[in-house]
Design a protein around this motif. Structure first.
Motif, PDB file in Angstrom:
ATOM      1  N   ARG A 258       0.826  -1.515   0.008  1.00 43.73           N
ATOM      2  CA  ARG A 258      -0.069   0.130  -0.143  1.00 43.73           C
ATOM      3  C   ARG A 258       0.910   1.183  -0.037  1.00 43.73           C
ATOM      4  O   ARG A 258       0.579   2.229  -0.780  1.00 43.73           O
TER       5      ARG A 258
ATOM      6  N   ALA B 127      -3.257   8.757 -10.011  1.00 41.52           N
ATOM      7  CA  ALA B 127      -4.148   8.545  -8.694  1.00 41.52           C
ATOM      8  C   ALA B 127      -5.088   7.734  -8.546  1.00 41.52           C
ATOM      9  O   ALA B 127      -5.414   6.998  -7.748  1.00 41.52           O
ATOM     10  N   GLN B 128      -5.892   7.678  -9.711  1.00 39.46           N
ATOM     11  CA  GLN B 128      -7.138   6.873  -9.839  1.00 39.46           C
ATOM     12  C   GLN B 128      -6.870   5.501 -10.047  1.00 39.46           C
ATOM     13  O   GLN B 128      -7.289   4.520  -9.226  1.00 39.46           O
TER      14      GLN B 128
ATOM     15  N   SER C  35      -5.400   4.563  -6.579  1.00 39.83           N
ATOM     16  CA  SER C  35      -6.740   4.536  -5.576  1.00 39.83           C
ATOM     17  C   SER C  35      -7.386   3.146  -5.601  1.00 39.83           C
ATOM     18  O   SER C  35      -7.679   2.469  -4.758  1.00 39.83           O
ATOM     19  N   GLN C  36      -7.613   2.767  -6.827  1.00 39.83           N
ATOM     20  CA  GLN C  36      -8.270   1.513  -7.065  1.00 39.83           C
ATOM     21  C   GLN C  36      -7.405   0.263  -6.573  1.00 39.83           C
ATOM     22  O   GLN C  36      -8.289  -0.731  -6.190  1.00 39.83           O
TER      23      GLN C  36
ATOM     24  N   LYS D 225      -7.976   0.032  -3.000  1.00 40.60           N
ATOM     25  CA  LYS D 225      -9.452  -0.439  -2.788  1.00 40.60           C
ATOM     26  C   LYS D 225      -9.705  -1.947  -2.772  1.00 40.60           C
ATOM     27  O   LYS D 225     -10.349  -2.371  -2.243  1.00 40.60           O
TER      28      LYS D 225
END
Length: 280
Positions: free
Chosen positions: A30, A44-45, A48-49, A52
């Motif tokens: 992470r 960033a997207q 982030s995924q 998650k």
């Protein structure tokens, strides 16, 4: 063998990101993602995924399921024509089928099966076997089970075996990608009530009843409900689809956007009071 595959994957990711040392656990992985986003190695997207996905094991089915009270159920002895009308008005494609005692789910009915039913006159002839999962099941395990069994919906049960809700593969995916916005949702303005024309307004479902009353000089009230969306849901008794209309006091609410969990926005028409002269 499993650990070797994981190490190989971590080595590959670390090599791709340009780091010498590989992450030794999920926490380190992470951090690797966070640093890669900060260094513009990945967007960033994307980062982030990835994070998650790692966090799916920390979320349980009960955290995202649609509760029983919000589900449109089909009764095992319900007439086929009634079911076809329900499908048209609900906009959904899968429905849990409940037994005559109104307690046990016996399976799932797919809307497409009605199209090719070829004269079958009973729900029992069309119902499919359901996947049952406990409320405390982790989402990473649920996603794997959905893929393994080629299922899109699961029936959720509690520790006593009672039916408490449903969960879909789309619900799990949204935990990774975020909620998919409806194309008709208004752009974010920071306002919950927008005037669109004479006596016509756009109102966010999360608007408090108090704020609604202040804006419209209205007197809507419910001791158990705080929001306009909650008030409409209580009046309807189910989560509506787009276009559903209901009148409360001197306001007509039309659902502009909603999903299986909640209403998002209303078109609100303020109905003018009839003058004393017109009433006479």
């Amino acid at each position: 063998m499993t650990s070797k595959r994981r190490e190989s994957f971590m080595d590959h990711v670390a090599s791709y990101f340009g780091y010498i040392s590989k992450p030794i656990n999920k926490a380190a992985f992470r951090q690797l993602c966070m640093k890669s986003m900060a260094d513009d190695v990945i967007r960033a997207q994307e980062g982030s995924q990835i994070i998650k996905i790692l966090e799916l094991e920390n979320t349980r089915v009960r955290d995202i399921m649609i509760t029983r009270s919000a589900i449109r159920l089909i009764e095992v002895d319900q007439r086929i024509e009634e079911i076809k009308n329900l499908i048209k008005t609900s906009g959904h494609s899968r429905f849990p089928v409940i037994a005559e005692d109104n307690k046990k789910i016996i399976g799932i009915l797919l809307a497409k099966d009605l199209v090719v039913s070829r004269g079958k006159k009973s729900v029992k002839d069309l119902v499919r076997k359901a996947l049952f999962v406990p409320e405390n099941k982790k989402l990473n395990n649920l996603l794997s089970e959905f893929q393994k069994r080629h299922q899109h919906m699961a029936i959720v049960i509690n520790e006593y075996g009672d039916f408490t809700g449903i969960v879909t593969i789309e619900d799990v995916i949204e935990q990774i990608t975020g909620e998919i916005e409806d194309e008709h949702d208004p752009q974010q303005t920071g306002k919950q009530i927008l005037k669109e024309g004479r006596d016509r307004y756009l109102v966010q479902a999360t608007t408090s009843i108090a704020e609604f009353n202040d804006y419209f000089n209205a007197q809507l009230k419910d001791d158990d409900i705080d929001t306009i969306g909650g008030l409409v849901l209580k009046q309807l008794g189910f989560i509506p689809q787009k276009g559903t209309e209901i009148r409360i006091d001197r306001f007509k609410f039309t659902v502009r956007s909603a999903n299986e969990r909640q209403i998002k926005w209303f078109d609100v028409h303020k109905i003018a009071k009839k003058s004393r002269k017109s009433q006479e």
